[in-house]
Design a protein around this motif. Structure first.
Motif, short mmCIF file in Angstrom:
data_model
loop_
_atom_site.label_atom_id
_atom_site.label_comp_id
_atom_site.label_asym_id
_atom_site.label_seq_id
_atom_site.Cartn_x
_atom_site.Cartn_y
_atom_site.Cartn_z
N LYS A 1 25.94 30.40 -24.25
CA LYS A 1 25.60 29.88 -23.09
C LYS A 1 26.67 28.22 -23.69
O LYS A 1 27.07 28.24 -22.28
N VAL B 1 30.26 29.07 -22.48
CA VAL B 1 30.50 28.67 -21.49
C VAL B 1 30.63 27.62 -20.79
O VAL B 1 31.23 27.59 -19.80
N VAL C 1 34.81 36.61 -14.89
CA VAL C 1 35.03 37.02 -16.25
C VAL C 1 34.92 39.08 -16.26
O VAL C 1 34.25 38.85 -14.64
N TYR D 1 25.50 36.80 -18.23
CA TYR D 1 26.52 36.36 -17.10
C TYR D 1 25.77 36.36 -15.76
O TYR D 1 25.70 35.19 -15.65
N PHE E 1 26.90 33.81 -12.85
CA PHE E 1 27.45 34.74 -11.89
C PHE E 1 27.55 36.14 -11.87
O PHE E 1 26.01 35.92 -11.81
#
Length: 143
Positions: free
Chosen positions: A85, A88, A100, A113, A118
């Motif tokens: 995390k 990212v 991604v 994700y 995401f």
């Protein structure tokens, strides 16, 4: 500490990659792991590659192209500590990443994700090497 990877890091990166894949990609056949292992070193210089280096060595790495995470791997012993995390978030703050691709069968990565915001925007039946491993295309919107 996250820092730019250099060629001297590649051997350690590959050890992290293989250990991580073996710990999380249980759906891969052994011959496929060996296939990808031969290819990965050629991709390392093609991405903006950053390593997460701790006192006891490289614990993870992230590869970025434009606005996309191309690779993110954490050493098995370092998983579950929030390092992915952090990587990212760091990459997003500096490079505005918002895409991604992830193996559909890697449920832990898909969940990771999705937890970061995401969402699935597409799906490919095969991976980029025409192997029978479906890929989910994920994106997240920036606020």
């Amino acid at each position: 500490m996250l820092k730019q990877a250099e060629e001297i890091h590649y051997e350690s990166i590959m050890k992290v990659w293989e250990a991580s894949v073996r710990a999380t990609h249980h759906f891969l056949k052994e011959e496929d792991i060996l296939f990808y292992k031969q290819l990965i070193p050629g991709f390392l210089p093609q991405v903006n590659l950053l390593v997460l280096q701790e006192e006891d060595g490289i614990q993870g790495f992230i590869g970025i192209s434009e606005d996309m995470i191309d690779m993110l791997f954490i050493a098995p012993e370092s998983r579950g500590k929030g390092l992915g995390k952090k990587m990212v978030e760091w990459a997003d703050a500096r490079y505005s990443i918002h895409k991604v691709d992830v193996n559909e069968q890697n449920e832990q990565a898909v969940g990771f994700y999705k937890k970061l915001g995401f969402v699935q925007v597409g799906r490919s039946e095969k991976d980029g090497f025409d192997k029978e491993y479906p890929i989910l295309h994920l994106e997240r919107k920036h606020l």
